[in-house]
Design a protein around this motif. Structure first.
Motif, PDB file in Angstrom:
ATOM      1  N   GLU A 139       0.820  -1.167   0.084  1.00  0.00           N
ATOM      2  CA  GLU A 139       0.064  -0.064   0.004  1.00  0.00           C
ATOM      3  C   GLU A 139       1.002   1.185   0.043  1.00  0.00           C
ATOM      4  OE1 GLU A 139      -3.368   2.232   2.695  1.00  0.00           O
ATOM      5  OE2 GLU A 139      -2.610   0.350   3.218  1.00  0.00           O
ATOM      6  N   ALA A 140       1.941   1.201   0.565  1.00  0.00           N
ATOM      7  CA  ALA A 140       2.875   2.221   0.624  1.00  0.00           C
ATOM      8  C   ALA A 140       3.402   2.867  -0.521  1.00  0.00           C
ATOM      9  CB  ALA A 140       3.978   2.146   1.835  1.00  0.00           C
ATOM     10  N   VAL A 141       3.908   1.472  -1.231  1.00  0.00           N
ATOM     11  CA  VAL A 141       4.582   1.967  -2.637  1.00  0.00           C
ATOM     12  C   VAL A 141       3.364   2.208  -3.582  1.00  0.00           C
ATOM     13  CG1 VAL A 141       5.504   0.710  -4.722  1.00  0.00           C
ATOM     14  CG2 VAL A 141       6.173   0.036  -2.152  1.00  0.00           C
ATOM     15  N   THR A 142       2.364   1.835  -3.452  1.00  0.00           N
ATOM     16  CA  THR A 142       1.161   2.384  -4.466  1.00  0.00           C
ATOM     17  C   THR A 142       0.693   3.678  -4.025  1.00  0.00           C
ATOM     18  OG1 THR A 142       0.129   0.306  -4.403  1.00  0.00           O
ATOM     19  CG2 THR A 142      -1.199   2.151  -5.148  1.00  0.00           C
ATOM     20  N   ARG A 143       0.879   4.294  -2.797  1.00  0.00           N
ATOM     21  CA  ARG A 143       0.687   5.816  -2.470  1.00  0.00           C
ATOM     22  C   ARG A 143       1.630   6.674  -3.038  1.00  0.00           C
ATOM     23  NH1 ARG A 143      -1.706   6.038   3.503  1.00  0.00           N
ATOM     24  NH2 ARG A 143      -1.576   8.217   2.973  1.00  0.00           N
ATOM     25  N   ASN A 145       3.759   6.097  -5.618  1.00  0.00           N
ATOM     26  CA  ASN A 145       3.441   6.088  -7.008  1.00  0.00           C
ATOM     27  C   ASN A 145       2.838   7.246  -7.390  1.00  0.00           C
ATOM     28  OD1 ASN A 145       5.686   4.229  -7.342  1.00  0.00           O
ATOM     29  ND2 ASN A 145       4.541   2.469  -7.467  1.00  0.00           N
ATOM     30  N   ARG A 146       1.425   7.241  -6.515  1.00  0.00           N
ATOM     31  CA  ARG A 146       0.443   8.326  -6.787  1.00  0.00           C
ATOM     32  C   ARG A 146       0.855   9.823  -6.273  1.00  0.00           C
ATOM     33  NH1 ARG A 146      -3.254   4.447  -4.167  1.00  0.00           N
ATOM     34  NH2 ARG A 146      -3.353   5.894  -2.419  1.00  0.00           N
ATOM     35  N   GLU A 148       2.128  10.863  -3.594  1.00  0.00           N
ATOM     36  CA  GLU A 148       2.421  11.073  -1.883  1.00  0.00           C
ATOM     37  C   GLU A 148       3.840  11.093  -1.350  1.00  0.00           C
ATOM     38  OE1 GLU A 148      -0.496   9.472   0.696  1.00  0.00           O
ATOM     39  OE2 GLU A 148      -1.782   8.880  -0.745  1.00  0.00           O
ATOM     40  N   ARG A 149       4.195  11.784  -0.288  1.00  0.00           N
ATOM     41  CA  ARG A 149       5.381  11.913   0.278  1.00  0.00           C
ATOM     42  C   ARG A 149       5.818  10.670   1.083  1.00  0.00           C
ATOM     43  NH1 ARG A 149       6.598  15.667   3.985  1.00  0.00           N
ATOM     44  NH2 ARG A 149       9.043  15.948   3.290  1.00  0.00           N
ATOM     45  N   VAL A 150       7.073  10.120   0.897  1.00  0.00           N
ATOM     46  CA  VAL A 150       7.293   8.956   1.493  1.00  0.00           C
ATOM     47  C   VAL A 150       7.344   9.188   3.040  1.00  0.00           C
ATOM     48  CG1 VAL A 150       9.450   7.339   2.043  1.00  0.00           C
ATOM     49  CG2 VAL A 150       8.982   8.340  -0.256  1.00  0.00           C
ATOM     50  N   VAL A 151       7.815  10.004   3.757  1.00  0.00           N
ATOM     51  CA  VAL A 151       7.892  10.394   5.135  1.00  0.00           C
ATOM     52  C   VAL A 151       6.289  10.347   5.665  1.00  0.00           C
ATOM     53  CG1 VAL A 151       8.550  11.998   6.831  1.00  0.00           C
ATOM     54  CG2 VAL A 151       9.952  11.588   4.757  1.00  0.00           C
ATOM     55  N   THR A 152       5.237  11.079   4.691  1.00  0.00           N
ATOM     56  CA  THR A 152       4.057  10.887   5.205  1.00  0.00           C
ATOM     57  C   THR A 152       3.266   9.620   5.383  1.00  0.00           C
ATOM     58  OG1 THR A 152       3.823  13.179   4.548  1.00  0.00           O
ATOM     59  CG2 THR A 152       1.668  12.157   4.993  1.00  0.00           C
ATOM     60  N   VAL A 153       3.574   8.938   4.178  1.00  0.00           N
ATOM     61  CA  VAL A 153       3.042   7.554   4.013  1.00  0.00           C
ATOM     62  C   VAL A 153       3.712   6.493   5.209  1.00  0.00           C
ATOM     63  CG1 VAL A 153       2.821   5.637   2.720  1.00  0.00           C
ATOM     64  CG2 VAL A 153       2.674   7.962   1.601  1.00  0.00           C
ATOM     65  N   PRO A 178      12.887   2.809 -14.289  1.00  0.00           N
ATOM     66  CA  PRO A 178      13.184   3.679 -13.285  1.00  0.00           C
ATOM     67  C   PRO A 178      11.991   4.263 -12.589  1.00  0.00           C
ATOM     68  CG  PRO A 178      13.237   4.781 -15.429  1.00  0.00           C
ATOM     69  CD  PRO A 178      13.150   3.315 -15.530  1.00  0.00           C
ATOM     70  N   THR A 179      11.932   4.440 -11.077  1.00  0.00           N
ATOM     71  CA  THR A 179      10.940   4.927 -10.659  1.00  0.00           C
ATOM     72  C   THR A 179      10.653   6.523 -10.908  1.00  0.00           C
ATOM     73  OG1 THR A 179      11.536   3.532  -8.744  1.00  0.00           O
ATOM     74  CG2 THR A 179      10.279   5.435  -8.145  1.00  0.00           C
ATOM     75  N   PRO A 180       9.455   6.953 -11.025  1.00  0.00           N
ATOM     76  CA  PRO A 180       9.198   8.290 -11.339  1.00  0.00           C
ATOM     77  C   PRO A 180       9.761   9.323 -10.333  1.00  0.00           C
ATOM     78  CG  PRO A 180       7.199   6.950 -11.439  1.00  0.00           C
ATOM     79  CD  PRO A 180       8.213   6.176 -10.774  1.00  0.00           C
ATOM     80  N   PRO A 181      10.503  10.166 -10.739  1.00  0.00           N
ATOM     81  CA  PRO A 181      11.060  11.318  -9.787  1.00  0.00           C
ATOM     82  C   PRO A 181      10.150  11.885  -8.922  1.00  0.00           C
ATOM     83  CG  PRO A 181      11.263  12.147 -11.970  1.00  0.00           C
ATOM     84  CD  PRO A 181      10.728  10.744 -12.181  1.00  0.00           C
TER      85      PRO A 181
END
Length: 599
Positions: A139-143, A145-146, A148-153, A178-181
Motif C-alpha cells: 500500500e505504501a508503494v502504491t501511495r 507512486n500516486r 504522496e510523500r514517503v515520510v508522510t506515508v 526507473p521510479t518516477p522522480p
C-alpha cells in the motif's frame, strides 16, 4: 586499474608456457603458486584442475573449488529434478535445504519461491527473500507512486522510510523501469527533477568511452575547486562500482562525469545532483584527485587540475588491502620507536615525544594506536619480534615488551585526619603544609618514600619534585632505620642547596627523627594522613614505575650496585612525561628554574 606485472611473474608465465611445472617454477623463483595461476588467467592461458582454491574461474569470476560436488548433494539434485520436494529430500539425506538450493543454482536449474534467504538470484545476484511483501508495504508503494510523500506515508502506516525505499527499488529491479522522480528534497536523494544527462562519445588513442554530457546544466554557480583549462583523459578502464559498507565508491565513469562538470564550470552541488551523490563527496574527490600545474608564461603554480584517470588509479591504490604500516618498513622512524620501547616508554609517550622532537617532520609522526597494532596485531615480521630479538641481545627480559599500568587506588580512608598518637607527626600534618605546594607552580616541593627490598632488609629512598617530576634516588643496601634515612635525606638536600622547600612523607617510623635533625628553615617536613597515599601521588606513581621498569617486587637491593641506581635515576629523569607535554624531568626542571630565576 591494476599495477604493472612484476618481472618475476612474467618470467614464470614464460617458463610455464614452455612446458615447465607450476610448482617447480614457483619454488625456483621464490613466489607463491597462486601468483602464477592468476598470471596465467590474466594472459588467457589454460589453468590446471589442480590449481588452489584461491584461483578464480575466468568465465564465472568465482573461486575454483578444490573438491568436486559431494555425492549426497548430487543425489539430492537428481531427486529434485524428478519432482520431489527439496524439504523432504533434505530431511531424508540429512543435509540443509540451502545446500540443495545452491547446487540447483550451480546446475542452472529453477529455484522455487520458498528458497531460504541465503540463496542468490542468478539474474540480479541478490538474496531471494523467503517471505512475501507485507500488505502495508504494498500500500505504501502504491501511495508513493500516486505522488504522496514517503515520510508522510511511512508515518501513517507505521513503517520506516527505508522500508518503502527498498520496496520501490525492488520493484524497479524486477521491472527494469526507473521510479518516477519525486519532488525536490523529498526522500531518496537519487530522485531529482533535473533532467538526466545524455551521453557523448569521446575517442582516445586506445579506447572509446561514453561520457555523460552535462550541457543541460546551468553555469550559474562555480565551485572554488575548479580549473579554467582542464583537459580530461577519458581513456579509463571500464566502469567498476564497488560497494563498501553502506555506501558505494566512486567509479571510473563517475570520475569522468566530475571531470566533465569541472570543465563545464559546474558547482559541486550540480555535479552531485547528476551523480546522485552528496556534494561533499564530490568536493572531497576533487580535493584528493587534483594536482597543481605551472603557468607556462609566469612559471607560477596556479590552479588545481582534476585528472580522472590519475584520481581513479590513486583511489584504487588507496583501497588495496592489506596496507603497509609505517613500522613495517625499516627506517629512521622504526629505529627511534624501537629504541624508545626498549627503554620501556609507553606508546603514548613515544607518540608525544616524537611530536616534540620532530615538529615539522611528518614522516617521524605516528600514533600510539599504530604502535600497539604493530606490537600485537601483526603476525610474522611484526615489531614485537624485532624488540624481543633486541632484548635477547641485551640480555633483558623478553616477556616484558611493554610495562603494565599501575593499580587503582582505594577510596579515602575513613580514619584519615583523626588524631594520631605518633609524636613526630603532631604539628606537621599535611593540612599545615604551605598552600603553594598544592598548585605545582612553585618548584622546591618534594614527595618521598621508601621502596623496600626483599625480606625488608634493604631499601631505595626516592624523592620526587612535584612541579617537574625530577627524581632523586638513594641506595640503602644495609638498613632503613630512622637515622640512616634521615642521614641520606640530609645528603640529598645538601647536594641541591636552595632547591628544597618542603618534603611530604607518609607516617612511617623511618622519619621519626627527621624534624629533630633537619632544620625547618632549610626544609619543612610534613606527613600525610594515615592510609592516604594519594596525598603524595607523584611519588606513588614514580615508585610504581620503578617497580615496573627496573626493580620488580622482591628485588634485593643488597645485590644492586650504586652505579645501577644512578643509571636508573638518569633514565627516569630522561623519560618523557605526558603530564609535562612530552618533556623530560631534566628539561622541565631547567625550564622551571630558569623561570624562577628571571622572576
Amino acid at each position: 586499474m591494476t599495477s604493472r606485472e612484476q618481472p618475476t611473474t612474467q618470467e614464470a608465465v614464460r617458463r610455464i608456457a614452455d612446458g615447465q611445472r607450476v610448482k617447480d617454477v614457483a619454488l625456483d623463483l621464490g613466489i607463491h603458486p597462486s601468483t602464477i595461476y592468476l598470471a596465467l588467467k590474466r594472459h588467457g592461458l589454460p589453468v590446471d584442475k589442480t590449481a588452489p582454491h584461491r584461483v578464480l574461474n575466468p568465465q564465472t569470476n568465482r573461486h575454483i573449488p578444490k573438491n568436486t560436488e559431494h555425492p549426497t548433494t548430487t543425489e539430492a539434485v537428481a531427486r529434485v529434478k524428478r519432482g520431489e520436494r527439496v524439504k523432504n529430500v533434505a530431511k531424508e539425506l540429512g543435509i540443509h535445504p540451502s545446500t540443495i538450493y545452491l547446487a540447483l543454482k550451480r546446475h542452472n536449474l529453477p529455484v522455487g519461491k520458498n528458497a531460504p534467504h541465503r540463496v542468490l538470484n542468478p539474474q540480479t545476484n541478490r538474496h531471494i527473500p523467503n517471505t512475501t511483501e507485507r500488505p502495508a508495504t504494498t500500500e505504501a508503494v502504491t501511495r508513493v507512486n500516486r505522488g504522496e510523500r514517503v515520510v508522510t506515508v511511512a508515518k501513517e502506516l507505521g513503517l520506516h522510510p527505508s522500508t518503502i525505499y527498498t520496496a520501490i527499488k525492488r520493484r524497479e529491479e524486477a521491472t527494469d523501469t526507473p521510479t518516477p522522480p519525486g519532488k525536490k528534497g523529498e526522500g531518496n536523494h537519487r530522485c531529482s527533477d533535473t533532467p538526466a544527462p545524455t551521453t557523448t562519445t569521446t575517442q582516445s588513442r586506445c579506447t572509446t568511452t561514453e561520457v555523460p554530457d552535462l550541457s543541460c546544466c546551468s553555469n550559474d554557480s562555480v565551485s572554488s575547486r575548479t580549473a579554467d583549462h582542464v583537459v580530461a583523459d577519458f581513456s579509463l578502464v571500464p566502469d567498476t562500482r564497488v560497494k563498501t559498507g553502506r555506501g558505494v565508491r566512486l567509479s571510473s565513469t563517475d570520475r569522468l562525469v566530475i571531470a566533465q562538470g569541472i570543465k563545464e564550470r559546474l558547482s559541486t552541488r550540480q555535479i552531485g545532483t547528476k551523480l546522485g551523490r552528496h556534494h561533499s563527496v564530490i568536493a572531497r574527490e576533487i580535493n584528493r584527485g587534483s594536482t597543481t600545474y605551472l603557468d607556462p608564461d609566469t612559471q607560477e603554480i596556479k590552479q588545481l587540475v582534476y585528472n580522472p584517470q590519475t584520481a581513479h588509479y590513486h583511489a584504487q591504490q588507496q583501497a588495496r588491502r592489506p596496507k603497509e604500516r609505517k613500522l613495517d618498513r625499516p627506517g629512521r622512524l622504526r629505529d627511534v620507536v624501537v629504541e624508545y620501547l626498549l627503554r620501556y616508554f609507553s606508546p603514548k609517550r613515544v607518540e608525544q615525544r616524537l611530536l616534540l622532537d620532530y615538529p615539522d617532520d611528518k614522516s617521524m609522526h605516528i600514533s600510539h594506536e599504530a604502535i600497539y597494532q604493530s606490537l600485537y596485531v601483526q603476525g610474522r615480521g611484526s615489531l614485537r619480534e624485532i624488540i624481543e630479538e633486541e632484548l635477547r641481545q641485551r640480555e633483558m627480559n623478553t616477556n616484558k615488551v611493554l610495562i603494565r599500568g599501575g593499580k587503582t587506588r582505594r577510596p579515602r580512608s575513613k580514619i584519615a585526619g583523626l588524631r594520631n598518637r605518633r609524636g613526630w607527626v603532631v604539628g606537621a600534618e599535611i593540612t599545615t603544609r604551605p598552600p603553594e605546594a598544592d598548585d605545582r607552580r612553585v618548584p622546591g616541593h618534594w614527595e618521598g618514600d621508601l621502596v623496600i627490598g626483599a625480606g625488608g632488609q634493604s631499601a631505595l629512598l626516592t624523592l620526587v619534585e612535584r612541579s617537574s617530576r625530577f627524581t632523586l634516588l638513594k641506595h640503602l643496601p644495609d638498613d632503613h632505620a630512622s637515622s640512616t634515612v634521615v642521614g641520606a635525606l640530609q645528603e640529598m638536600i645538601a647536594s641541591m642547596p636552595g632547591k628544597f622547600s618542603t618534603i611530604t612523607w607518609d607516617q612511617g617510623s623511618e622519619m621519626a627523627s627527621a624534624r629533630k635533625v633537619i632544620d625547618p628553615a632549610e626544609c619543612g617536613i610534613y606527613f600525610c594522613d594515615p592510609h592516604s597515599p594519594w596525598q603524595r601521588p607523584t611519588n606513588e606513581n614514580t615508585n610504581g614505575e620503578i617497580r615496573r621498569r627496573f626493580y620488580p617486587k622482591g628485588t634485593d637491593f643488597r645485590e644492586v650496585t650504586p652505579e645501577h641506581v644512578a643509571w636508573v635515576q638518569d633514565e627516569l629523569n630522561d623519560t618523557p612525561r605526558l603530564v609535562l607535554g612530552a618533556m623530560t624531568p631534566y628539561e622541565k626542571m631547567n625550564e622551571v628554574l630558569t623561570v624562577a630565576t628571571t622572576q
